[in-house]
Motif scaffolding. Sequence first.
Motif, PDB file in Angstrom:
ATOM      1  N   PHE A  76       0.823  -1.207   0.000  1.00 22.05           N
ATOM      2  CA  PHE A  76       0.000   0.000   0.000  1.00 22.05           C
ATOM      3  C   PHE A  76       0.861   1.262   0.000  1.00 22.05           C
ATOM      4  O   PHE A  76       0.409   2.328  -0.393  1.00 22.05           O
ATOM      5  N   ASP A  77       2.102   1.161   0.493  1.00 22.15           N
ATOM      6  CA  ASP A  77       2.970   2.334   0.634  1.00 22.15           C
ATOM      7  C   ASP A  77       4.298   2.100  -0.066  1.00 22.15           C
ATOM      8  O   ASP A  77       4.748   0.968  -0.235  1.00 22.15           O
ATOM      9  N   GLN A  78       4.930   3.189  -0.439  1.00 18.14           N
ATOM     10  CA  GLN A  78       6.229   3.130  -1.081  1.00 18.14           C
ATOM     11  C   GLN A  78       7.306   2.724  -0.066  1.00 18.14           C
ATOM     12  O   GLN A  78       7.106   2.797   1.142  1.00 18.14           O
ATOM     13  N   ASN A 118      -0.722  -4.510  -5.303  1.00 16.36           N
ATOM     14  CA  ASN A 118      -0.313  -3.138  -5.021  1.00 16.36           C
ATOM     15  C   ASN A 118      -1.363  -2.152  -5.484  1.00 16.36           C
ATOM     16  O   ASN A 118      -2.166  -2.447  -6.362  1.00 16.36           O
ATOM     17  N   VAL A 119      -1.314  -0.966  -4.872  1.00 16.98           N
ATOM     18  CA  VAL A 119      -2.235   0.116  -5.224  1.00 16.98           C
ATOM     19  C   VAL A 119      -1.562   1.123  -6.153  1.00 16.98           C
ATOM     20  O   VAL A 119      -2.126   1.505  -7.181  1.00 16.98           O
ATOM     21  N   GLU A 167      -7.405  -1.987  -5.671  1.00 17.61           N
ATOM     22  CA  GLU A 167      -7.769  -0.737  -5.012  1.00 17.61           C
ATOM     23  C   GLU A 167      -7.850  -1.007  -3.515  1.00 17.61           C
ATOM     24  O   GLU A 167      -7.791  -2.162  -3.081  1.00 17.61           O
ATOM     25  N   HIS A 168      -7.962   0.034  -2.714  1.00 15.86           N
ATOM     26  CA  HIS A 168      -8.052  -0.168  -1.271  1.00 15.86           C
ATOM     27  C   HIS A 168      -9.317  -0.975  -0.941  1.00 15.86           C
ATOM     28  O   HIS A 168     -10.428  -0.542  -1.277  1.00 15.86           O
ATOM     29  N   PRO A 169      -9.164  -2.139  -0.312  1.00 18.22           N
ATOM     30  CA  PRO A 169     -10.328  -2.998  -0.032  1.00 18.22           C
ATOM     31  C   PRO A 169     -11.108  -2.521   1.186  1.00 18.22           C
ATOM     32  O   PRO A 169     -11.148  -3.168   2.234  1.00 18.22           O
ATOM     33  N   LEU A 170     -11.750  -1.389   1.054  1.00 19.05           N
ATOM     34  CA  LEU A 170     -12.421  -0.755   2.188  1.00 19.05           C
ATOM     35  C   LEU A 170     -13.914  -0.537   1.969  1.00 19.05           C
ATOM     36  O   LEU A 170     -14.576   0.060   2.818  1.00 19.05           O
TER      37      LEU A 170
END
Length: 425
Positions: A158-160, A197-198, A219-222
């Motif tokens: 999710f983050d670099q 990855n996003v 995508e963010h699974p939210l």
Amino acid sequence: MKVVFVVDAYFPRYAAVEKCAKNLVDVLLREGHEVTVIAKRYWDSPVNLTDDLPEDVLFVSTSLSKMRAQVDCHLAEASCCFGWRLADRACALVNYFGTLAGRSCAHWDLVEAYRKAIEELGFVPDQLVPCSSPFEGVIACVEYSKQHPEVKLTPVIFDQFADSGTLCKTRFTRELKRKANIAVEREALEASNLVLNVTWDEHVRKYHPDCSGKLVHIEHPLLVRPKENLQSSDKRGDGRSLVIFAGSLSAGVRDPAVALDIFCELEDVAHLDMYVMGAGRDLVQPKSSEHPNAVSLLDAVPSSEMTSLLAKADCLLSIGNTRSDQKPSKVVEYMATGKPILHICSIADDPVRDDVSAYPLGCVINAGEDAVCARETVRAFLERTRGKQMAFDEVSALFHDEDPEIAVERLLNCGGAPPHSRDLL
């Protein structure tokens, strides 16, 4: 199947990454898999295994994190105490110098804590799912899988890492460690079966083009159906729209200046409640003091109370990042409520812009546009959408990829374990 997640914070605190991980865990449990989560211990983490969750949760610590947890515990009781605030800064400095001293930005003591926890599970997992951040969890899983090549390794990024503006707080640190950080990424990619990855695609194409075939975009699974009624009402009793922002702010990363200026001029039609955590509160405090009838600065609420908080709103405020390689997840949580969403872009290629534009109750404002025009656009949007709300099924039909079940389907769709190469650190 036995699946092990490795994350940073977890129960009872869930940051953005951990909210995503928790949604994936819940889907896997519903499908009959056995799930264990290994997380970093914080001051409010349970002492032992918790019975409050259906998944098994283990917490790990390092010498520095234990010290930091003690400081945070005292700060929670006396946040204004100068001595503990000084101790907090001292811990931050120790962590920074630890980053400088290492070959890469990864901290080996945390890598070892995670790796040891996996080794001591008492079983060999079928699949390891490290969710960055921290990237130390990814490294620990790579190290473990070298000894257990039958284990499937599927990081969710999710983050670099090498290009992280949060991990590498200064350009000096980022450039000093870039070569080593790129090498760490390289081995993680080589060791993995798939990498979900996003926003990592462009970075991998640039630095690891031959590994691009392992990337699977998510995508963010939210997008999760709320468990309670989210219908708003006139909570203030004055006929104005209640607008809510809940999250983190940071100068140079996610700055609320434009939003504050807009709402300070719209107090006749709206009131902005800002539930802010951390140092970002200082960015809101001056305006909330000068314009208390327009803006309120409030304490951040735990994840368990977030749904109830958002239920009060007539409109939800989203503030874009100043970097396009990190996509904030908050807007997906907002969409799950069906409420109107106002998003303020800080950059032209804001990665959230298209999502909010496609959302029927969405409004996008550019930070650089004419202030009067922006203010009147927001005014018209609030008046037009007040009392309106989308059904969850309508939102889900439009944003199918944000469904956690889609991410889990991709997560489980991986092949055999790849060969391993050189050491990471």
